[in-house]
Design a protein around this motif. Structure first.
Motif, PDB file in Angstrom:
ATOM      1  N   GLY A 162       0.207  -1.214   0.037  1.00 46.73           N
ATOM      2  CA  GLY A 162      -0.096   0.118   0.201  1.00 46.73           C
ATOM      3  C   GLY A 162       1.099   1.709  -0.247  1.00 46.73           C
ATOM      4  O   GLY A 162       0.454   2.432   0.440  1.00 46.73           O
ATOM      5  N   ASP A 163       2.029   0.846  -0.305  1.00 43.53           N
ATOM      6  CA  ASP A 163       2.995   2.589  -0.690  1.00 43.53           C
ATOM      7  C   ASP A 163       2.890   3.245  -2.109  1.00 43.53           C
ATOM      8  O   ASP A 163       3.132   4.206  -2.112  1.00 43.53           O
ATOM      9  CB  ASP A 163       3.927   2.221   0.129  1.00 43.53           C
ATOM     10  CG  ASP A 163       4.704   1.560  -1.726  1.00 43.53           C
ATOM     11  OD1 ASP A 163       4.117   0.820  -2.543  1.00 43.53           O
ATOM     12  OD2 ASP A 163       6.237   0.234  -1.283  1.00 43.53           O
ATOM     13  N   GLY A 164       1.675   2.695  -2.195  1.00 49.86           N
ATOM     14  CA  GLY A 164       1.340   3.263  -3.844  1.00 49.86           C
ATOM     15  C   GLY A 164       2.783   3.158  -4.945  1.00 49.86           C
ATOM     16  O   GLY A 164       2.319   3.358  -6.092  1.00 49.86           O
ATOM     17  N   VAL A 165       3.015   2.349  -5.092  1.00 47.91           N
ATOM     18  CA  VAL A 165       4.691   1.518  -5.667  1.00 47.91           C
ATOM     19  C   VAL A 165       4.256   0.287  -6.272  1.00 47.91           C
ATOM     20  O   VAL A 165       3.473  -0.824  -4.851  1.00 47.91           O
ATOM     21  CB  VAL A 165       5.963   1.734  -5.548  1.00 47.91           C
ATOM     22  CG1 VAL A 165       6.869   1.361  -6.247  1.00 47.91           C
ATOM     23  CG2 VAL A 165       5.911   3.530  -5.367  1.00 47.91           C
ATOM     24  N   PRO A 166       3.524   0.098  -7.322  1.00 46.77           N
ATOM     25  CA  PRO A 166       3.019  -1.570  -7.985  1.00 46.77           C
ATOM     26  C   PRO A 166       3.673  -2.758  -7.725  1.00 46.77           C
ATOM     27  O   PRO A 166       5.499  -2.626  -7.814  1.00 46.77           O
ATOM     28  CB  PRO A 166       2.868  -1.717  -9.358  1.00 46.77           C
ATOM     29  CG  PRO A 166       2.660  -0.554  -9.551  1.00 46.77           C
ATOM     30  CD  PRO A 166       3.064   0.959  -9.214  1.00 46.77           C
ATOM     31  N   ASP A 167       3.618  -3.757  -6.946  1.00 45.31           N
ATOM     32  CA  ASP A 167       5.053  -4.554  -6.725  1.00 45.31           C
ATOM     33  C   ASP A 167       5.394  -4.953  -7.975  1.00 45.31           C
ATOM     34  O   ASP A 167       6.722  -5.598  -7.862  1.00 45.31           O
ATOM     35  CB  ASP A 167       4.530  -5.924  -6.331  1.00 45.31           C
ATOM     36  CG  ASP A 167       3.226  -6.095  -4.889  1.00 45.31           C
ATOM     37  OD1 ASP A 167       3.306  -5.025  -4.554  1.00 45.31           O
ATOM     38  OD2 ASP A 167       2.560  -6.434  -5.043  1.00 45.31           O
ATOM     39  N   PHE A 168       4.873  -5.237  -8.999  1.00 45.33           N
ATOM     40  CA  PHE A 168       6.125  -4.990 -10.517  1.00 45.33           C
ATOM     41  C   PHE A 168       6.971  -4.307 -10.394  1.00 45.33           C
ATOM     42  O   PHE A 168       8.731  -4.205 -10.469  1.00 45.33           O
ATOM     43  CB  PHE A 168       4.999  -5.275 -11.476  1.00 45.33           C
ATOM     44  CG  PHE A 168       5.997  -5.576 -12.566  1.00 45.33           C
ATOM     45  CD1 PHE A 168       6.308  -6.712 -12.601  1.00 45.33           C
ATOM     46  CD2 PHE A 168       6.727  -4.855 -13.399  1.00 45.33           C
ATOM     47  CE1 PHE A 168       6.931  -7.214 -13.651  1.00 45.33           C
ATOM     48  CE2 PHE A 168       7.266  -5.156 -15.103  1.00 45.33           C
ATOM     49  CZ  PHE A 168       7.654  -6.534 -14.759  1.00 45.33           C
ATOM     50  N   TYR A 169       6.986  -3.096 -10.381  1.00 46.90           N
ATOM     51  CA  TYR A 169       7.966  -2.127  -9.525  1.00 46.90           C
ATOM     52  C   TYR A 169       8.526  -1.743  -8.294  1.00 46.90           C
ATOM     53  O   TYR A 169       9.443  -0.928  -8.578  1.00 46.90           O
ATOM     54  CB  TYR A 169       7.818  -0.960 -10.235  1.00 46.90           C
ATOM     55  CG  TYR A 169       7.036  -0.421 -11.801  1.00 46.90           C
ATOM     56  CD1 TYR A 169       8.013  -0.904 -12.879  1.00 46.90           C
ATOM     57  CD2 TYR A 169       5.555  -1.284 -11.800  1.00 46.90           C
ATOM     58  CE1 TYR A 169       7.211  -0.367 -13.801  1.00 46.90           C
ATOM     59  CE2 TYR A 169       5.356  -0.789 -13.161  1.00 46.90           C
ATOM     60  CZ  TYR A 169       6.142  -0.736 -14.340  1.00 46.90           C
ATOM     61  OH  TYR A 169       5.460  -1.202 -15.879  1.00 46.90           O
ATOM     62  N   ASP A 170       8.074  -2.386  -6.779  1.00 44.77           N
ATOM     63  CA  ASP A 170       8.736  -1.750  -5.941  1.00 44.77           C
ATOM     64  C   ASP A 170       9.647  -3.028  -5.553  1.00 44.77           C
ATOM     65  O   ASP A 170      10.442  -4.057  -5.495  1.00 44.77           O
ATOM     66  CB  ASP A 170       7.465  -2.008  -4.655  1.00 44.77           C
ATOM     67  CG  ASP A 170       7.505  -1.925  -3.578  1.00 44.77           C
ATOM     68  OD1 ASP A 170       8.799  -1.041  -3.464  1.00 44.77           O
ATOM     69  OD2 ASP A 170       6.717  -1.831  -2.859  1.00 44.77           O
ATOM     70  N   LYS A 171      11.229  -2.738  -5.910  1.00 42.88           N
ATOM     71  CA  LYS A 171      12.431  -2.972  -5.297  1.00 42.88           C
ATOM     72  C   LYS A 171      12.964  -3.233  -3.889  1.00 42.88           C
ATOM     73  O   LYS A 171      13.722  -3.131  -3.021  1.00 42.88           O
ATOM     74  CB  LYS A 171      13.114  -1.649  -5.398  1.00 42.88           C
ATOM     75  CG  LYS A 171      13.202  -1.675  -7.279  1.00 42.88           C
ATOM     76  CD  LYS A 171      14.385  -0.696  -7.320  1.00 42.88           C
ATOM     77  CE  LYS A 171      14.827  -1.245  -9.187  1.00 42.88           C
ATOM     78  NZ  LYS A 171      15.924  -0.492  -9.614  1.00 42.88           N
ATOM     79  N   CYS A 172      11.633  -2.099  -2.602  1.00 40.28           N
ATOM     80  CA  CYS A 172      11.312  -2.453  -0.826  1.00 40.28           C
ATOM     81  C   CYS A 172      10.250  -2.607  -1.045  1.00 40.28           C
ATOM     82  O   CYS A 172       9.394  -1.983  -0.072  1.00 40.28           O
ATOM     83  CB  CYS A 172      12.307  -1.169  -0.021  1.00 40.28           C
ATOM     84  SG  CYS A 172      13.317  -0.112  -1.004  1.00 40.28           S
ATOM     85  N   PRO A 173       9.435  -3.696  -0.576  1.00 36.13           N
ATOM     86  CA  PRO A 173       8.311  -4.469  -0.828  1.00 36.13           C
ATOM     87  C   PRO A 173       8.225  -4.609   0.891  1.00 36.13           C
ATOM     88  O   PRO A 173       8.857  -4.216   1.639  1.00 36.13           O
ATOM     89  CB  PRO A 173       8.067  -6.325  -1.256  1.00 36.13           C
ATOM     90  CG  PRO A 173       9.912  -6.104  -1.543  1.00 36.13           C
ATOM     91  CD  PRO A 173      10.537  -5.696  -1.593  1.00 36.13           C
TER      92      PRO A 173
END
Length: 455
Positions: free
Chosen positions: A303-314
């Protein structure tokens, strides 16, 4: 007369029994598909030629006129035989060539010149129209019975013989020659379908002779006539795969054609529906696959606003501000400015801080200066680090505990005065960090301390 009746009876019995046997064969069980012919098909689609053989009873009595007015009023039944070749033109109309032979005889029944007569029918050939009735049936696929009517014109050759009361036979024409006369055959009958191309024929025919000498007794000048009741079999010629035109019901073919066309139309529509359904299913499957692929680009587990596909810090904690790669932004800590006045408040607290000897209990005289420190922490949101120290008197463990307990005691007091516990850090160092020599009393006193550090 009895022998002749016996012959006729045996013939009819044989034909009827044979007809029953034919009716029990599988040929009688023909389906509408086998008899089906496409409407308006050419004549070549049918069997139009047939032959028939018949046997029956010849008699001078007929169903037309008064038989009492004939020359010989008592008929005698004689055996007759016939055959024909027929060409069917339409379902209900055909032309047939007939042959008839046998004997016709009768008795006068009263005293007179002649007692009886017997006419040998050498041949009677004719060409007749055959009209089939009721083969067009709207209720059944094919009728089992075909009534028919015949009428035509022909030529016959016969030899009449008269028997006088004296018993002497009198030949009507000398030299034993045959008499040739025209005649008109009119008949009716029933044909029963026994199987594919086989029919039982039961008929009755009246033959109107165009003279008064058929019985050899030319008396009243009226034309003679005789009848022929017969039974026989008709056989259709041609390929058995083709239906006989005379027994074909065109209405059934039209109905079958209609049902087949409707069925084909229904099958075509169903095929189109199935094809459209398959296309819809494929489209739905493609759409589901597309949505699944899109979900990979839109899912945001943390829920940080960055899709998982692009999220380097899940798995970033909720509320954390992140950059375009989903990693937390650096936190700019506020700059804490500690003034001289703030430092003085802390120095006063340190100067006035006293504990009971060998204990972590704060003495009451230290409270006012500590209260000012608590107010400072609350008002300016400062953080405070407390470091407890001792001299070297006593064991190391005891000194470590005492230094830790005194730092914690100060923290507890400040917290009780409203300071934020999370901003106060209390640590004990024991005798490990002296600031003076422990060999002198003054040095040991300097080492017994609690340091306050604002930040």
């Amino acid at each position: 007369m009895k022998p002749n009746l016996k012959k006729v009876t045996l013939l009819l019995t044989g034909l009827l029994v044979g007809g029953k046997l034919f009716a029990q064969t599988p040929m009688a069980d023909t389906s509408s598909a086998k008899d089906y012919v496409k409407p308006f098909s050419p004549e070549s689609s049918f069997r139009t030629w047939s032959i028939g053989i018949n046997g029956g009873m010849l008699t001078p009595f007929t169903i037309f006129g008064s038989n009492r007015n004939q020359d010989f009023v008592h008929p005698k039944a004689q055996f007759g035989y016939s055959g024909y070749v027929k060409k069917q033109i339409l379902s209900s109309f055909g032309i047939q060539a007939d042959f008839l032979g046998g004997k016709v005889s009768g008795d006068s029944g009263q005293p007179g010149t002649f007692n009886d007569f017997e006419t040998k029918l050498n041949y009677a050939v004719s060409l007749s129209a055959n009209i089939t009735l009721a083969n067009i049936n709207w209720r059944h696929q094919q009728g089992a019975i075909q009534p028919y009517l015949t009428a035509g014109w022909g030529l016959m050759a016969y030899k009449p013989t008269l028997n006088a009361n004296s018993g002497t036979p009198i030949v009507y024409k000398p030299n034993n020659e045959s008499i040739k006369e025209a005649f008109i055959p009119v008949g009716l009958g029933l044909k029963f379908r026994l199987g594919t191309g086989i029919n039982l024929d039961l008929g009755y025919q009246v033959n109107f002779v165009q003279s008064d000498n058929f019985d050899g007794n030319k008396v009243n000048g009226s034309s003679d006539r005789f009848s022929y009741a017969h039974a026989g079999l008709e056989f259709a010629l041609g390929k058995s795969s083709k239906p006989q035109l005379a027994t074909h019901n065109p209405v059934s073919s039209m109905r079958t054609e209609y049902l087949w066309e409707n069925m084909n139309t229904k099958n075509q529509l169903q095929a189109q529906i199935d094809a459209q359904k398959a296309a819809n299913d494929k489209l739905k499957a493609d759409l589901d696959a597309t949505n699944a692929n899109l979900a990979k680009f839109t899912a945001d587990s943390d829920g940080d606003g960055v899709p998982d596909f692009y999220d380097k810090c899940p798995n970033t904690p909720a509320g954390t501000k992140v950059d375009g790669a989903g990693c937390p932004l650096p936190v700019n800590k506020p700059v804490v400015i500690v003034t001289e006045a703030d430092k003085k408040i802390v120095r006063d607290a340190i100067k006035n801080l006293e504990f009971d000897f060998g204990k972590s209990t704060i003495r009451a005289k230290s409270y006012p200066s500590l209260n000012r420190v608590a107010s400072l922490l609350t008002e300016k949101n400062f953080s405070l680090r407390l470091a407890g120290h001792t001299d070297n008197v006593g064991s190391n463990d005891a000194n470590m505990r005492l230094s830790k307990d005194r730092a914690e005691s100060i923290k507890s007091y400040l917290v009780s005065q409203g300071a934020n516990a999370s901003r106060i850090e209390a640590t004990g160092y024991g005798e490990t960090q002296p600031i003076a020599s422990n060999k002198t009393a003054k040095g040991r006193q300097a080492n017994r301390r609690v340091e306050f550090t604002l930040f």
